[in-house]
Structures are given as structure tokens and as C-alpha cells.
Design a protein around this motif. Structure first.
Motif, PDB file in Angstrom:
ATOM      1  N   UNK A  88       0.578  -1.416   0.113  1.00  0.00           N
ATOM      2  CA  UNK A  88      -0.113  -0.291  -0.197  1.00  0.00           C
ATOM      3  C   UNK A  88       0.741   1.204   0.196  1.00  0.00           C
ATOM      4  N   UNK A  89       1.892   1.184   0.826  1.00  0.00           N
ATOM      5  CA  UNK A  89       2.783   2.574   0.930  1.00  0.00           C
ATOM      6  C   UNK A  89       4.009   2.580  -0.026  1.00  0.00           C
ATOM      7  N   UNK A  90       4.500   1.433  -0.047  1.00  0.00           N
ATOM      8  CA  UNK A  90       5.871   1.419  -0.960  1.00  0.00           C
ATOM      9  C   UNK A  90       5.494   1.365  -2.418  1.00  0.00           C
ATOM     10  N   UNK A  91       4.209   0.711  -2.938  1.00  0.00           N
ATOM     11  CA  UNK A  91       3.807   0.461  -3.988  1.00  0.00           C
ATOM     12  C   UNK A  91       4.754  -0.466  -4.909  1.00  0.00           C
ATOM     13  N   UNK A  92       4.925  -1.468  -4.435  1.00  0.00           N
ATOM     14  CA  UNK A  92       6.100  -2.484  -4.887  1.00  0.00           C
ATOM     15  C   UNK A  92       5.327  -3.295  -6.109  1.00  0.00           C
ATOM     16  N   UNK A  93       6.012  -3.736  -7.106  1.00  0.00           N
ATOM     17  CA  UNK A  93       5.474  -4.418  -8.192  1.00  0.00           C
ATOM     18  C   UNK A  93       4.866  -5.761  -7.846  1.00  0.00           C
ATOM     19  N   UNK A  94       6.044  -6.383  -7.080  1.00  0.00           N
ATOM     20  CA  UNK A  94       5.618  -7.774  -6.461  1.00  0.00           C
ATOM     21  C   UNK A  94       6.454  -8.062  -5.105  1.00  0.00           C
ATOM     22  N   UNK A  95       5.954  -9.191  -4.514  1.00  0.00           N
ATOM     23  CA  UNK A  95       6.794  -9.516  -3.172  1.00  0.00           C
ATOM     24  C   UNK A  95       7.466 -10.912  -3.400  1.00  0.00           C
ATOM     25  N   UNK A  96       8.515 -10.780  -2.857  1.00  0.00           N
ATOM     26  CA  UNK A  96       9.364 -11.998  -3.206  1.00  0.00           C
ATOM     27  C   UNK A  96       9.890 -12.751  -1.666  1.00  0.00           C
ATOM     28  N   UNK A  97       9.725 -14.099  -1.698  1.00  0.00           N
ATOM     29  CA  UNK A  97      10.771 -14.951  -0.604  1.00  0.00           C
ATOM     30  C   UNK A  97      10.168 -14.413   0.636  1.00  0.00           C
ATOM     31  N   UNK A  98       8.918 -14.568   0.902  1.00  0.00           N
ATOM     32  CA  UNK A  98       8.380 -14.593   2.310  1.00  0.00           C
ATOM     33  C   UNK A  98       9.151 -15.726   3.029  1.00  0.00           C
ATOM     34  N   UNK A  99       8.967 -15.912   4.276  1.00  0.00           N
ATOM     35  CA  UNK A  99       9.482 -16.880   4.911  1.00  0.00           C
ATOM     36  C   UNK A  99       8.542 -17.491   6.069  1.00  0.00           C
ATOM     37  N   UNK A 100       8.114 -18.849   6.038  1.00  0.00           N
ATOM     38  CA  UNK A 100       7.181 -19.380   7.022  1.00  0.00           C
ATOM     39  C   UNK A 100       5.896 -19.676   6.441  1.00  0.00           C
ATOM     40  N   UNK A 101       5.179 -20.753   6.823  1.00  0.00           N
ATOM     41  CA  UNK A 101       3.970 -21.181   6.447  1.00  0.00           C
ATOM     42  C   UNK A 101       2.873 -20.123   6.747  1.00  0.00           C
ATOM     43  N   UNK A 102       2.607 -19.934   8.166  1.00  0.00           N
ATOM     44  CA  UNK A 102       1.659 -19.024   8.603  1.00  0.00           C
ATOM     45  C   UNK A 102       1.823 -17.851   8.273  1.00  0.00           C
ATOM     46  N   UNK A 103       3.137 -17.398   7.959  1.00  0.00           N
ATOM     47  CA  UNK A 103       3.491 -15.777   7.873  1.00  0.00           C
ATOM     48  C   UNK A 103       3.076 -15.664   6.361  1.00  0.00           C
ATOM     49  N   UNK A 104       3.379 -16.684   5.442  1.00  0.00           N
ATOM     50  CA  UNK A 104       2.925 -16.375   4.013  1.00  0.00           C
ATOM     51  C   UNK A 104       1.376 -16.738   3.723  1.00  0.00           C
ATOM     52  N   UNK A 105       0.664 -17.282   4.609  1.00  0.00           N
ATOM     53  CA  UNK A 105      -0.673 -17.478   4.636  1.00  0.00           C
ATOM     54  C   UNK A 105      -1.314 -16.058   4.938  1.00  0.00           C
ATOM     55  N   UNK A 106      -0.665 -15.359   5.983  1.00  0.00           N
ATOM     56  CA  UNK A 106      -1.114 -13.852   6.460  1.00  0.00           C
ATOM     57  C   UNK A 106      -0.930 -12.961   5.512  1.00  0.00           C
ATOM     58  N   UNK A 107      -0.044 -13.233   4.523  1.00  0.00           N
ATOM     59  CA  UNK A 107       0.268 -12.201   3.287  1.00  0.00           C
ATOM     60  C   UNK A 107      -0.742 -12.099   2.255  1.00  0.00           C
ATOM     61  N   UNK A 108      -1.380 -13.514   2.091  1.00  0.00           N
ATOM     62  CA  UNK A 108      -2.331 -13.880   0.908  1.00  0.00           C
ATOM     63  C   UNK A 108      -3.386 -12.718   0.776  1.00  0.00           C
ATOM     64  N   UNK A 109      -3.963 -12.333   1.931  1.00  0.00           N
ATOM     65  CA  UNK A 109      -5.172 -11.307   1.822  1.00  0.00           C
ATOM     66  C   UNK A 109      -4.772 -10.001   1.062  1.00  0.00           C
TER      67      UNK A 109
END
Length: 369
Positions: A88-109
């Protein structure tokens, strides 16, 4: 070139100068400090080999790639908030290499709200593979396949009393399912099942379960220091059980943390042998590493390298001035993309990427196969 912006809010770590013009901004949230820091920072090092080399040649379509990194310290809530800030703030084009299962799930929304791709999450969670997550593009095999292979290997070599320790989060439940599939296919059952709290594993209750079962081997499903401390507690109790853990611990840092307890620990792997120069991808990665004065790669570094190769290919296919939508669309066109002896494929109905699993054993402070 504008001055370097210090991106400190919410723990943001910006590596390198961020130029407002002619750059492609990619976001990353991961545990750069905390219990998984050793392997996370090795994956970052592997990714930088690719990105630095591409930027040295002028970038992609004349634009350099800039990774904006935020440390979530392996905390699920921080991972989610970091993803929000990056999108929302940094306006990145994509995300890359999150770490952890619940952590990645939390990003999906956040991914789905803004149609942003997450490329190469450093987790083999089945939940990121099936059902297909439209904005998640995996670059490694699943934990279920790794855990199943580990159990099958132990049973094949005649170990019948196998204990399983599993962290009580979505990662642990996922990998446990794979381990149980391995037992089921062989008509066997685990000698002991020991749940472990993700924040504070109770080794005083876990280890006695394993020793009471006289376990010949233990499949330890957990991350970083939680597994390190568990193995040390097991050895302190006098158990010589063969320990097997998964590829999320496939880092040089994990070996160093284990110290003398590292000998003969088996770690599953999801990429080819990092010293096999017969593999073109490994040869390329080693060449770039040596140019920076690094003589060796770890499996974690190779995972970062492979994921960065996919990121660069997606940006190349997305064309000049890539948008979020064009990056997602570009990823869905990747078919049999050769990383160098290992192919990646996606389609709108399959975002698994690679299907590869192997075993390594720690000997003399190194992974050997």
C-alpha cells in the motif's frame, strides 16, 4: 541519482541505494533476525547474486531491480503488516521470498486485494500449492513430499521405531501429513508423536516421549533454533537416534548452531547438490559467488538464487515499466523455463513450479549427498 532513502519504518531494511527513477521495486518480508535468521539471510545472499549481476548489466529493460526488505523477526502479525506497508505505501510491483507457512498465509489477503504476485515463498506448504493461489508462485517442492521421502528412507534402511516431532502451526500440520502418508504407504505407524509449541517448545516433555519409545530415528519438523535446541536436548538425554529435518533448515547457519550435534543429521533438500558443478545452475551460482569472494554455496543460498532467476524472468516477460497485473500474467506464461538443469513451469491452474526432493547428511560441517 538521488540520495539513498533510509527506509526505517516498521523495521524496513533497504539494501543498496533506492533510486526513484528507472527502478523496479520489489518487496520482501522475512525473519532477518530471530530464530530463522541464519537461513533467511543465506537465501537473501543467493538472491543477491542474481540481482546484482542483472543490475550490473543495466537491469531489466533498462530498469534496475531494487529489493525493499522488512524484517518480521519470524512473527506472523509483523509479516502481515510488513506486506501491507510494502504493497500500500511503498507501491512494490511484487513481493518476493517470504519465510514461513503461517507468515505467507497471512500475506495472501494483501496479495489478493491488490493482485500482487508473491514469487518464491521460502516454504513448501501444500496450502500454497493446492488449491492454487492465484497470486502465489512457488519455486520449490512441498514439505509433504519431503517428509514422506524422509519417512520412506528411514523405513527402507530398516528403522522401524520412528518418532515424529512437529511444531504446532500450519507448517507442522502440513509436513506431518506428508510424514503420515509415508508411514501409511509402508503399513507402519510412528513410535511416538510429539507436538512442539512454535514459540516455546517443551523439550522436558518432548524428549522423554522419544526416549521412552526407544526411537531409532526422529523426524523433527520445526524451524531453526527450535530444532537445534531439540536435537541438543535429545543428545543430552543419551539418545543416538538418527535425526531427520526438512529443507527449511538447509543452511550453513543451521550446521554452525548445531555444533558437535550436527554430525549425521539428515536434512531433506529441494535443489540439486550445491557443489555439483555439473549442474549449470550450480555452476553459474558458484561463478557469481566466487567473483564476490565466496567460495561455497549453501542449499539456502541456492534456493534464493533459483527464486531470483524466476523473478528476473517474470520481469523480463512483463516488459518495460512492469505493472503488478503484467507480472502476474507473465508468470502464468512460464513453461519449462530452464534455471540450468532444473525447469520451472506455471499455468493458471498450477503454481507449484518445481518438483524435486533429495536427502543430504551433515558430515564434517557440510551437507553431503
Amino acid at each position: 541519482m538521488k540520495n539513498v532513502r533510509l527506509l526505517c519504518a516498521a523495521g524496513l531494511l533497504a539494501f543498496g541505494a533506492v533510486n526513484a527513477a528507472a527502478q523496479i521495486l520489489i518487496g520482501q518480508t522475512a525473519g532477518m533476525t530471530g530464530s530463522v535468521a541464519a537461513s533467511v539471510n543465506e537465501t537473501i545472499g543467493g538472491a543477491k547474486l542474481v540481482i546484482d549481476a542483472v543490475n550490473a548489466q543495466g537491469g531489466v529493460h533498462g530498469e534496475k531491480i531494487e529489493i525493499l526488505r522488512m524484517d518480521d523477526a519470524f512473527d506472523v502479525k509483523r509479516a502481515s503488516e510488513n506486506a501491507r506497508v510494502l504493497i500500500e505505501e511503498k507501491k512494490v510491483v511484487a513481493l518476493f521470498m517470504s519465510r514461513g507457512t503461517p507468515h505467507s498465509q497471512a500475506i495472501i489477503p494483501w496479495l489478493d486485494k491488490y493482485d500482487v504476485a508473491l514469487i518464491g515463498p521460502s516454504t513448501g506448504a501444500m496450502v500454497l500449492h493446492k488449491p492454487v493461489q492465484k497470486n502465489v508462485f512457488n519455486v520449490r517442492s512441498t514439505y509433504q513430499r519431503e517428509a514422506e521421502k524422509a519417512v520412506q528412507h528411514l523405513l527402507t534402511i530398516g528403522m522401524t521405531r520412528i518418532g515424529v516431532v512437529y511444531v504446532t502451526d500450519s507448517f507442522g500440520q502440513d509436513a506431518l501429513e506428508g510424514a503420515m502418508a509415508g508411514f501409511k504407504k509402508a503399513g507402519a505407524t510412528p513410535a511416538a508423536l510429539a507436538p512442539a509449541d512454535r514459540e516455546k517448545p517443551d523439550y522436558a516433555s518432548i524428549v522423554p516421549k522419544l526416549t521412552a519409545a526407544n526411537a531409532q530415528a526422529v523426524v523433527w519438523i520445526g524451524s531453526g533454533l527450535a530444532v537445534v535446541d531439540g536435537v541438543k536436548a535429545l543428545r543430552a538425554a543419551g539418545s543416538a537416534a538418527q535425526v531427520v529435518t526438512l529443507s527449511n533448515n538447509a543452511s550453513s547457519g543451521f550446521i554452525k548452531q548445531l555444533g558437535e550435534a550436527s554430525s549425521s543429521v539428515i536434512v531433506t533438500q529441494v535443489f540439486p547438490n550445491e557443489r555439483s558443478i555439473g549442474q549449470p545452475m550450480v555452476k553459474e551460482a558458484l561463478s557469481l559467488a566466487r567473483a564476490k569472494g565466496q567460495n561455497e554455496l549453501s542449499p539456502a543460498a541456492l534456493e534464493g538464487f533459483a527464486s531470483a532467476k524466476v523473478l528476473v524472468e517474470a520481469l523480463r516477460r512483463a516488459g518495460p515499466k512492469p505493472t503488478r497485473a503484467r507480472v502476474v500474467a507473465a508468470l502464468d506464461t512460464i513453461r519449462n523455463y530452464d534455471l540450468g538443469g532444473l525447469e520451472v513451469s506455471y499455468s493458471p491452474t498450477d503454481h507449484s513450479g518445481i518438483d524435486f526432493a533429495d536427502l543430504s547428511i551433515i558430515s564434517d560441517g557440510k551437507f553431503k549427498r
